[in-house]
Write a protein that holds these residues in place. Sequence first.
Motif, PDB file in Angstrom:
ATOM      1  N   ARG A  75     -36.386 -12.452 -26.619  1.00 22.48           N
ATOM      2  CA  ARG A  75     -37.473 -11.624 -26.091  1.00 22.48           C
ATOM      3  C   ARG A  75     -38.718 -11.740 -26.969  1.00 22.48           C
ATOM      4  O   ARG A  75     -39.843 -11.790 -26.451  1.00 22.48           O
ATOM      5  CB  ARG A  75     -37.011 -10.176 -25.987  1.00 22.48           C
ATOM      6  N   VAL A  76     -38.525 -11.770 -28.280  1.00 21.85           N
ATOM      7  CA  VAL A  76     -39.654 -11.947 -29.196  1.00 21.85           C
ATOM      8  C   VAL A  76     -40.356 -13.265 -28.916  1.00 21.85           C
ATOM      9  O   VAL A  76     -41.591 -13.362 -28.985  1.00 21.85           O
ATOM     10  CB  VAL A  76     -39.169 -11.891 -30.663  1.00 21.85           C
ATOM     11  N   MET A  77     -39.575 -14.279 -28.549  1.00 23.06           N
ATOM     12  CA  MET A  77     -40.143 -15.594 -28.284  1.00 23.06           C
ATOM     13  C   MET A  77     -40.529 -15.775 -26.821  1.00 23.06           C
ATOM     14  O   MET A  77     -40.712 -16.884 -26.344  1.00 23.06           O
ATOM     15  CB  MET A  77     -39.164 -16.679 -28.733  1.00 23.06           C
ATOM     16  N   ARG A  78     -40.633 -14.652 -26.098  1.00 19.83           N
ATOM     17  CA  ARG A  78     -41.100 -14.640 -24.709  1.00 19.83           C
ATOM     18  C   ARG A  78     -40.178 -15.403 -23.764  1.00 19.83           C
ATOM     19  O   ARG A  78     -40.610 -16.087 -22.854  1.00 19.83           O
ATOM     20  CB  ARG A  78     -42.531 -15.178 -24.629  1.00 19.83           C
ATOM     21  N   MET A  79     -38.857 -15.261 -24.013  1.00 16.72           N
ATOM     22  CA  MET A  79     -37.847 -15.853 -23.141  1.00 16.72           C
ATOM     23  C   MET A  79     -36.818 -14.779 -22.806  1.00 16.72           C
ATOM     24  O   MET A  79     -35.677 -14.828 -23.258  1.00 16.72           O
ATOM     25  CB  MET A  79     -37.190 -17.054 -23.832  1.00 16.72           C
ATOM     26  N   PRO A  80     -37.195 -13.762 -22.034  1.00 19.32           N
ATOM     27  CA  PRO A  80     -36.303 -12.629 -21.771  1.00 19.32           C
ATOM     28  C   PRO A  80     -35.021 -13.046 -21.064  1.00 19.32           C
ATOM     29  O   PRO A  80     -35.019 -13.947 -20.225  1.00 19.32           O
ATOM     30  CB  PRO A  80     -37.152 -11.706 -20.884  1.00 19.32           C
ATOM     31  N   THR A  81     -33.942 -12.390 -21.422  1.00 25.68           N
ATOM     32  CA  THR A  81     -32.644 -12.717 -20.848  1.00 25.68           C
ATOM     33  C   THR A  81     -31.711 -11.530 -21.009  1.00 25.68           C
ATOM     34  O   THR A  81     -32.002 -10.584 -21.744  1.00 25.68           O
ATOM     35  CB  THR A  81     -32.031 -13.941 -21.550  1.00 25.68           C
ATOM     36  N   THR A  82     -30.593 -11.566 -20.324  1.00 24.66           N
ATOM     37  CA  THR A  82     -29.508 -10.624 -20.570  1.00 24.66           C
ATOM     38  C   THR A  82     -28.524 -11.279 -21.530  1.00 24.66           C
ATOM     39  O   THR A  82     -28.566 -12.491 -21.767  1.00 24.66           O
ATOM     40  CB  THR A  82     -28.775 -10.276 -19.264  1.00 24.66           C
ATOM     41  N   ARG A  83     -27.627 -10.478 -22.084  1.00 24.18           N
ATOM     42  CA  ARG A  83     -26.588 -11.015 -22.971  1.00 24.18           C
ATOM     43  C   ARG A  83     -25.538 -11.743 -22.147  1.00 24.18           C
ATOM     44  O   ARG A  83     -25.128 -11.264 -21.077  1.00 24.18           O
ATOM     45  CB  ARG A  83     -25.942  -9.879 -23.773  1.00 24.18           C
ATOM     46  N   LEU A  84     -25.093 -12.894 -22.630  1.00 27.85           N
ATOM     47  CA  LEU A  84     -24.058 -13.689 -21.964  1.00 27.85           C
ATOM     48  C   LEU A  84     -22.906 -13.886 -22.949  1.00 27.85           C
ATOM     49  O   LEU A  84     -22.838 -14.899 -23.654  1.00 27.85           O
ATOM     50  CB  LEU A  84     -24.631 -15.042 -21.522  1.00 27.85           C
ATOM     51  N   PRO A  85     -22.005 -12.920 -23.049  1.00 32.65           N
ATOM     52  CA  PRO A  85     -20.927 -12.999 -24.051  1.00 32.65           C
ATOM     53  C   PRO A  85     -20.084 -14.257 -23.880  1.00 32.65           C
ATOM     54  O   PRO A  85     -19.642 -14.579 -22.770  1.00 32.65           O
ATOM     55  CB  PRO A  85     -20.098 -11.738 -23.774  1.00 32.65           C
ATOM     56  N   GLY A  86     -19.864 -14.953 -24.991  1.00 34.49           N
ATOM     57  CA  GLY A  86     -19.111 -16.197 -24.927  1.00 34.49           C
ATOM     58  C   GLY A  86     -17.717 -16.029 -24.361  1.00 34.49           C
ATOM     59  O   GLY A  86     -17.225 -16.898 -23.632  1.00 34.49           O
ATOM     60  N   VAL A  87     -17.060 -14.907 -24.667  1.00 30.36           N
ATOM     61  CA  VAL A  87     -15.716 -14.680 -24.152  1.00 30.36           C
ATOM     62  C   VAL A  87     -15.728 -14.610 -22.630  1.00 30.36           C
ATOM     63  O   VAL A  87     -14.772 -15.071 -21.965  1.00 30.36           O
ATOM     64  CB  VAL A  87     -15.114 -13.391 -24.767  1.00 30.36           C
ATOM     65  N   GLU A  88     -16.807 -14.084 -22.042  1.00 26.22           N
ATOM     66  CA  GLU A  88     -16.917 -14.004 -20.581  1.00 26.22           C
ATOM     67  C   GLU A  88     -17.338 -15.337 -19.978  1.00 26.22           C
ATOM     68  O   GLU A  88     -16.853 -15.723 -18.905  1.00 26.22           O
ATOM     69  CB  GLU A  88     -17.910 -12.911 -20.187  1.00 26.22           C
ATOM     70  N   VAL A  89     -18.246 -16.038 -20.646  1.00 20.96           N
ATOM     71  CA  VAL A  89     -18.652 -17.366 -20.158  1.00 20.96           C
ATOM     72  C   VAL A  89     -17.446 -18.296 -20.147  1.00 20.96           C
ATOM     73  O   VAL A  89     -17.215 -19.036 -19.176  1.00 20.96           O
ATOM     74  CB  VAL A  89     -19.778 -17.947 -21.038  1.00 20.96           C
ATOM     75  N   GLY A  90     -16.648 -18.267 -21.224  1.00 20.61           N
ATOM     76  CA  GLY A  90     -15.458 -19.106 -21.286  1.00 20.61           C
ATOM     77  C   GLY A  90     -14.468 -18.785 -20.178  1.00 20.61           C
ATOM     78  O   GLY A  90     -13.922 -19.688 -19.529  1.00 20.61           O
ATOM     79  N   ALA A  91     -14.230 -17.496 -19.938  1.00 20.98           N
ATOM     80  CA  ALA A  91     -13.302 -17.089 -18.877  1.00 20.98           C
ATOM     81  C   ALA A  91     -13.809 -17.536 -17.508  1.00 20.98           C
ATOM     82  O   ALA A  91     -13.030 -17.987 -16.654  1.00 20.98           O
ATOM     83  CB  ALA A  91     -13.109 -15.572 -18.909  1.00 20.98           C
ATOM     84  N   HIS A  92     -15.107 -17.417 -17.293  1.00 20.86           N
ATOM     85  CA  HIS A  92     -15.674 -17.834 -16.004  1.00 20.86           C
ATOM     86  C   HIS A  92     -15.493 -19.335 -15.792  1.00 20.86           C
ATOM     87  O   HIS A  92     -15.128 -19.779 -14.695  1.00 20.86           O
ATOM     88  CB  HIS A  92     -17.152 -17.477 -15.941  1.00 20.86           C
ATOM     89  N   LEU A  93     -15.734 -20.123 -16.835  1.00 16.31           N
ATOM     90  CA  LEU A  93     -15.594 -21.572 -16.701  1.00 16.31           C
ATOM     91  C   LEU A  93     -14.141 -21.982 -16.496  1.00 16.31           C
ATOM     92  O   LEU A  93     -13.843 -22.885 -15.701  1.00 16.31           O
ATOM     93  CB  LEU A  93     -16.180 -22.262 -17.942  1.00 16.31           C
ATOM     94  N   LEU A  94     -13.218 -21.324 -17.200  1.00  9.17           N
ATOM     95  CA  LEU A  94     -11.798 -21.631 -17.010  1.00  9.17           C
ATOM     96  C   LEU A  94     -11.348 -21.250 -15.601  1.00  9.17           C
ATOM     97  O   LEU A  94     -10.557 -21.963 -14.975  1.00  9.17           O
ATOM     98  CB  LEU A  94     -10.964 -20.898 -18.064  1.00  9.17           C
ATOM     99  N   SER A  95     -11.861 -20.139 -15.085  1.00  8.02           N
ATOM    100  CA  SER A  95     -11.537 -19.743 -13.707  1.00  8.02           C
ATOM    101  C   SER A  95     -12.133 -20.713 -12.702  1.00  8.02           C
ATOM    102  O   SER A  95     -11.497 -21.058 -11.694  1.00  8.02           O
ATOM    103  CB  SER A  95     -12.066 -18.324 -13.438  1.00  8.02           C
ATOM    104  N   TRP A  96     -13.360 -21.157 -12.978  1.00 10.96           N
ATOM    105  CA  TRP A  96     -14.011 -22.146 -12.109  1.00 10.96           C
ATOM    106  C   TRP A  96     -13.182 -23.426 -12.058  1.00 10.96           C
ATOM    107  O   TRP A  96     -12.974 -24.008 -10.976  1.00 10.96           O
ATOM    108  CB  TRP A  96     -15.414 -22.444 -12.634  1.00 10.96           C
ATOM    109  N   ALA A  97     -12.714 -23.872 -13.227  1.00 10.71           N
ATOM    110  CA  ALA A  97     -11.918 -25.098 -13.281  1.00 10.71           C
ATOM    111  C   ALA A  97     -10.624 -24.946 -12.485  1.00 10.71           C
ATOM    112  O   ALA A  97     -10.179 -25.878 -11.797  1.00 10.71           O
ATOM    113  CB  ALA A  97     -11.615 -25.453 -14.734  1.00 10.71           C
TER     114      ALA A  97
END
Length: 259
Positions: A75-97
């Motif tokens: 956000r300080v660098m003018r790139m606003p985003t939400t948090r993307l927890p790695g544990v959730e990203v990993g679970a989503h990718l494993l489910s996708w696979a």
Amino acid sequence: MTTWTSLFCLKFRGGASVAAFGDAVAEEGRASPLWLLAVNAEKLIAMRENRSLLEAFAQADVWYPDGMFAVLVARVMRMPTTRLPGVEVGAHLLSWAAKHSRRVMVIGGAPGVSRQVSTIAEFANADHCVVRDGFQAPSELLKDAFEEVERNGDVDLIAVAMGSPRQELFLAQLRDSARRGVLIGLGGSFDVYVGMKPRAPAWMGDAGLEWLFQVLKQPARYRRVFRFARLPLVLWDAIRHSIQLKDAGVEPSRSESRP
């Protein structure tokens, strides 16, 4: 000289949700290799203070905000985003696979944990072509991964849980040999998936207090807390870089997740 702030602007990618981010990178990885680096407070401190780690992390294709401090820096660098927890990203990718019957390598964790991960109902339908624990020598694990790619072709997802920076150094060696697929380091996520370790409550994660939860559960990790005294220096680097970009009329390279 390349700085962590310039690389952050170049490689950072946020997203509106874990699902949107995960689907986008999974699709992108089908065409070319895509190494995802989860950025949090500890990694930002490490990149600021350790040139060799910065050079290793710089090989990742995408940096995404695993922790709230990374969200603040974005956000300080003018790139606003939400948090993307790695544990959730990993679970989503494993489910996708699993959903799409993709080829997956599951590497890391204590003996037997990676095998348990591969049999979780949500992940089980994937083709788990390599399943290894993280207590083997990295050279042996790399050999297994290289041989699998050479023998049977490309892999769609390589999930490695060895802790940082060991998993990143491992992925840096593997990245150049991959022809496509998503590569991701997942720290202690395998233990969470199989129920060996609890995850911090959502409110603690949203407040940037996951570190406190970890210290309360594992008091031996209290020494790591002292490293956070360096965070104001990291934040000042981000503020200064943002001011320099604004004065030069330059926009950050990535302000949101690509579709």
